[in-house]
Design a protein around this motif. Structure first.
Motif, PDB file in Angstrom:
ATOM      1  N   LEU A 266       0.825  -1.206   0.000  1.00 32.11           N
ATOM      2  CA  LEU A 266       0.000   0.000   0.000  1.00 32.11           C
ATOM      3  C   LEU A 266       0.866   1.265   0.000  1.00 32.11           C
ATOM      4  CD1 LEU A 266      -2.760  -1.076   2.565  1.00 32.11           C
ATOM      5  CD2 LEU A 266      -2.996  -0.868   0.081  1.00 32.11           C
ATOM      6  N   GLY A 267       1.932   1.269   0.813  1.00 30.91           N
ATOM      7  CA  GLY A 267       2.808   2.443   0.868  1.00 30.91           C
ATOM      8  C   GLY A 267       3.541   2.684  -0.435  1.00 30.91           C
ATOM      9  N   LEU A 268       4.088   1.618  -1.021  1.00 33.11           N
ATOM     10  CA  LEU A 268       4.809   1.762  -2.287  1.00 33.11           C
ATOM     11  C   LEU A 268       3.860   2.116  -3.432  1.00 33.11           C
ATOM     12  CD1 LEU A 268       7.403  -1.165  -2.116  1.00 33.11           C
ATOM     13  CD2 LEU A 268       7.709   1.233  -1.514  1.00 33.11           C
ATOM     14  N   THR A 269       2.601   1.690  -3.320  1.00 30.68           N
ATOM     15  CA  THR A 269       1.609   2.069  -4.326  1.00 30.68           C
ATOM     16  C   THR A 269       1.389   3.578  -4.328  1.00 30.68           C
ATOM     17  OG1 THR A 269       0.466  -0.057  -4.165  1.00 30.68           O
ATOM     18  CG2 THR A 269      -0.785   1.793  -5.052  1.00 30.68           C
ATOM     19  N   ILE A 270       1.304   4.169  -3.147  1.00 27.46           N
ATOM     20  CA  ILE A 270       1.145   5.627  -3.044  1.00 27.46           C
ATOM     21  C   ILE A 270       2.311   6.325  -3.735  1.00 27.46           C
ATOM     22  CG2 ILE A 270       1.127   7.584  -1.441  1.00 27.46           C
ATOM     23  CD1 ILE A 270      -0.288   5.724   0.576  1.00 27.46           C
ATOM     24  N   GLY A 271       3.533   5.893  -3.421  1.00 31.58           N
ATOM     25  CA  GLY A 271       4.703   6.513  -4.029  1.00 31.58           C
ATOM     26  C   GLY A 271       4.760   6.315  -5.524  1.00 31.58           C
ATOM     27  N   ALA A 272       4.461   5.086  -5.974  1.00 32.60           N
ATOM     28  CA  ALA A 272       4.516   4.791  -7.406  1.00 32.60           C
ATOM     29  C   ALA A 272       3.515   5.634  -8.183  1.00 32.60           C
ATOM     30  CB  ALA A 272       4.240   3.299  -7.633  1.00 32.60           C
ATOM     31  N   MET A 273       2.339   5.850  -7.611  1.00 32.54           N
ATOM     32  CA  MET A 273       1.323   6.643  -8.296  1.00 32.54           C
ATOM     33  C   MET A 273       1.758   8.093  -8.424  1.00 32.54           C
ATOM     34  SD  MET A 273      -1.518   6.005  -9.751  1.00 32.54           S
ATOM     35  CE  MET A 273      -2.249   7.196 -10.858  1.00 32.54           C
ATOM     36  N   PHE A 274       2.350   8.654  -7.378  1.00 32.70           N
ATOM     37  CA  PHE A 274       2.802  10.041  -7.448  1.00 32.70           C
ATOM     38  C   PHE A 274       3.964  10.191  -8.431  1.00 32.70           C
ATOM     39  CE2 PHE A 274       0.315  11.095  -3.685  1.00 32.70           C
ATOM     40  CZ  PHE A 274      -0.025  12.407  -3.953  1.00 32.70           C
ATOM     41  N   VAL A 275       4.843   9.192  -8.506  1.00 31.27           N
ATOM     42  CA  VAL A 275       5.951   9.248  -9.468  1.00 31.27           C
ATOM     43  C   VAL A 275       5.403   9.268 -10.894  1.00 31.27           C
ATOM     44  CG1 VAL A 275       7.901   7.950 -10.420  1.00 31.27           C
ATOM     45  CG2 VAL A 275       7.656   8.192  -7.952  1.00 31.27           C
ATOM     46  N   ARG A 276       4.366   8.475 -11.159  1.00 34.73           N
ATOM     47  CA  ARG A 276       3.778   8.450 -12.499  1.00 34.73           C
ATOM     48  C   ARG A 276       3.055   9.755 -12.813  1.00 34.73           C
ATOM     49  NH1 ARG A 276       3.217   3.136 -14.974  1.00 34.73           N
ATOM     50  NH2 ARG A 276       4.749   1.871 -13.906  1.00 34.73           N
ATOM     51  N   SER A 277       2.356  10.292 -11.830  1.00 35.37           N
ATOM     52  CA  SER A 277       1.693  11.577 -12.052  1.00 35.37           C
ATOM     53  C   SER A 277       2.719  12.683 -12.278  1.00 35.37           C
ATOM     54  CB  SER A 277       0.808  11.926 -10.859  1.00 35.37           C
ATOM     55  OG  SER A 277      -0.248  11.006 -10.732  1.00 35.37           O
ATOM     56  N   LEU A 278       3.817  12.620 -11.544  1.00 34.93           N
ATOM     57  CA  LEU A 278       4.891  13.601 -11.728  1.00 34.93           C
ATOM     58  C   LEU A 278       5.488  13.482 -13.120  1.00 34.93           C
ATOM     59  CD1 LEU A 278       6.773  15.768 -10.532  1.00 34.93           C
ATOM     60  CD2 LEU A 278       8.202  13.909  -9.646  1.00 34.93           C
ATOM     61  N   THR A 279       5.617  12.256 -13.607  1.00 34.57           N
ATOM     62  CA  THR A 279       6.111  12.038 -14.965  1.00 34.57           C
ATOM     63  C   THR A 279       5.221  12.728 -15.988  1.00 34.57           C
ATOM     64  OG1 THR A 279       7.084   9.897 -14.365  1.00 34.57           O
ATOM     65  CG2 THR A 279       6.623  10.288 -16.694  1.00 34.57           C
ATOM     66  N   VAL A 280       3.906  12.517 -15.863  1.00 31.90           N
ATOM     67  CA  VAL A 280       2.964  13.135 -16.792  1.00 31.90           C
ATOM     68  C   VAL A 280       3.006  14.653 -16.674  1.00 31.90           C
ATOM     69  CG1 VAL A 280       0.516  13.342 -17.377  1.00 31.90           C
ATOM     70  CG2 VAL A 280       1.468  11.109 -16.818  1.00 31.90           C
TER      71      VAL A 280
END
Length: 346
Positions: A266-280
C-alpha cells in the motif's frame, strides 16, 4: 492538480485500506496510526528515491500519444503495484524455496520475517539484473552519437563519438559482469547466479531495444526504430521494465521499515502513483524542454544507481544514500539548465 487527481484518490484509498488492515491486525483503534504512518513513510521514500526515474520516464513519455499516457497511468500502475511490488517478490521466493505461490503468499501474511529472509537471499540476483538493465539505459544515453547537447562538455562529446562503435555499451556491461565474477569474494554458486541474472538484464534490454526492427526495414535506418521504440506498446513495455528495475531494490529495502507485506504494497503504491503523475506533469508542463540538462542529470543518476546495485552484492548501501545521490544529480542539472538559459538570453 488535474495531473495528480488519480494520485490523491489512490493515496486516500490506500490509507483507508492501511487503517482497516491495522485495525483488524491489532484488534482495535490502536493499530490504525502505526499502519497509516508506515504507509506514508514508504510512499514518501518511494517518491524521493524515484524522482530521477520520473525525469527519464518523461523523456520517453513526451514522444507518446495521449492514449498511451493514459494507459501508463492506469494499466501501468496496476502492473507496477501487483506485478512488480507484490507478484514478483512472491514468485522469487517461490522459485527459491520450491513452494507453491499460494504457500508463499500464506508465508508472507503469517510469517513475514521468514518471507523477508527468503526475499533478502534473492537480493544478489535482483541487484545483478536491475544493475545491468539500468546501467545499459545510462550507457545508451552517454554513447548516443546523435546527441548534440552535452552537459559535461568535451568528455560527454567524446563518449558520444564512441557510440558510433556498434555494441560498445554491450561490451562495457559484459566487462563489468566479468569483473564481478573475478573480484567479488562470493561462492561459485553465487557467481553463477549473478552472471545469469546480469546476462538476463542485458538480453532483455537488447530485445526491447531491437524489437522495433520488426517494424522497419534496414533501408529506413535507425531513426524510425528509435521513434517506434518510444511510441505505443513498445514504449509502454520499455517504461514498465525501467520502472521495475528501479523498484526491485526499493521493495527489498522496505522490509527494513516493516515486515508487513500488505502495508509495504500500500505504501509503495502511493509513491509509485505520485511518481507516475509527476512524470505526466513534467511532460505537459514541458519541463524537459525548459530545463535542458534535467534528462542528463537523471541518466547520470541512473548510471550511479546501477553501479550501486552492483556494489550492494558485496555490501549493503543505505537507502538514504541512494536517494540523495539522485537528488544531487537532479539539482546540479537543474542549476546548470538555468545557467544555460541565461547564457542563451545574453
Amino acid at each position: 492538480m488535474r495531473d495528480f487527481r488519480y494520485s490523491f484518490f489512490v493515496t486516500f484509498l490506500c490509507l483507508g485500506l492501511a487503517a482497516l488492515w491495522g485495525y483488524e491486525l491489532r484488534g482495535g483503534i490502536s493499530g490504525i496510526w502505526p499502519a497509516l504512518s508506515v504507509a506514508l513513510i514508504l510512499g514518501i521514500m518511494e517518491v524521493s528515491l524515484s524522482f530521477d526515474n520520473a525525469v527519464v520516464n518523461a523523456s520517453i513519455l513526451k514522444e507518446m500519444d495521449e492514449k498511451w499516457r493514459h494507459i501508463f497511468l492506469t494499466v501501468g500502475i496496476l502492473i507496477a503495484v501487483f506485478g512488480v511490488r507484490l507478484l514478483f517478490p512472491l514468485l522469487l521466493v517461490a522459485a527459491a524455496t520450491d513452494q507453491g505461490l499460494v504457500d508463499v503468499a500464506n508465508m508472507a501474511l503469517n510469517n513475514p520475517v521468514l518471507y523477508a529472509d527468503y526475499l533478502d537471499d534473492g537480493h544478489n540476483a535482483i541487484a545483478a539484473f536491475g544493475g545491468s538493465f539500468l546501467f545499459l539505459v545510462f550507457l545508451s544515453f552517454v554513447f548516443d552519437p546523435e546527441k548534440e547537447l552535452h552537459w559535461l562538455g568535451r568528455l560527454e562529446a567524446a563518449l558520444g563519438k564512441l557510440g558510433s562503435m556498434e555494441s560498445i555499451k554491450i561490451i562495457v556491461i559484459l566487462l563489468i559482469l566479468l569483473g564481478l565474477q573475478n573480484f567479488l569474494p562470493i561462492s561459485q554458486a553465487e557467481r553463477l547466479t549473478i552472471l545469469l541474472a546480469g546476462l538476463s538484464g542485458v538480453v532483455l534490454y537488447v530485445l526491447i531495444d531491437n524489437l522495433s526492427g520488426f517494424f522497419s526495414s534496414q533501408a529506413e535506418g535507425d531513426a524510425f526504430a528509435k521513434t517506434a521504440k518510444r511510441n505505443g506498446a513498445m514504449g509502454f513495455l520499455y517504461l514498465e521494465i525501467l520502472d521495475a528495475s528501479f523498484s526491485f531494490d526499493g521493495v527489498i529495502g522496505a522490509f527494513a521499515i516493516t515486515r508487513d507485506v500488505i502495508i509495504i504494497m500500500l505504501g509503495l503504491t502511493i509513491g509509485a502513483m505520485f511518481v507516475r503523475s509527476l512524470t505526466v506533469r513534467l511532460v505537459y508542463k514541458g519541463t524537459l524542454d525548459n530545463y535542458v540538462y534535467l534528462e542528463h542529470g537523471a541518466h547520470y543518476a541512473i548510471g550511479v544507481l546501477g553501479l550501486i546495485m552492483f556494489y550492494t552484492i558485496y555490501q549493503p548501501v543505505p537507502e538514504v544514500v541512494t536517494g540523495l545521490i539522485g537528488v544531487v544529480f537532479i539539482m546540479a542539472a537543474f542549476c546548470s539548465s538555468i545557467l544555460y538559459k541565461r547564457r542563451l538570453a545574453h
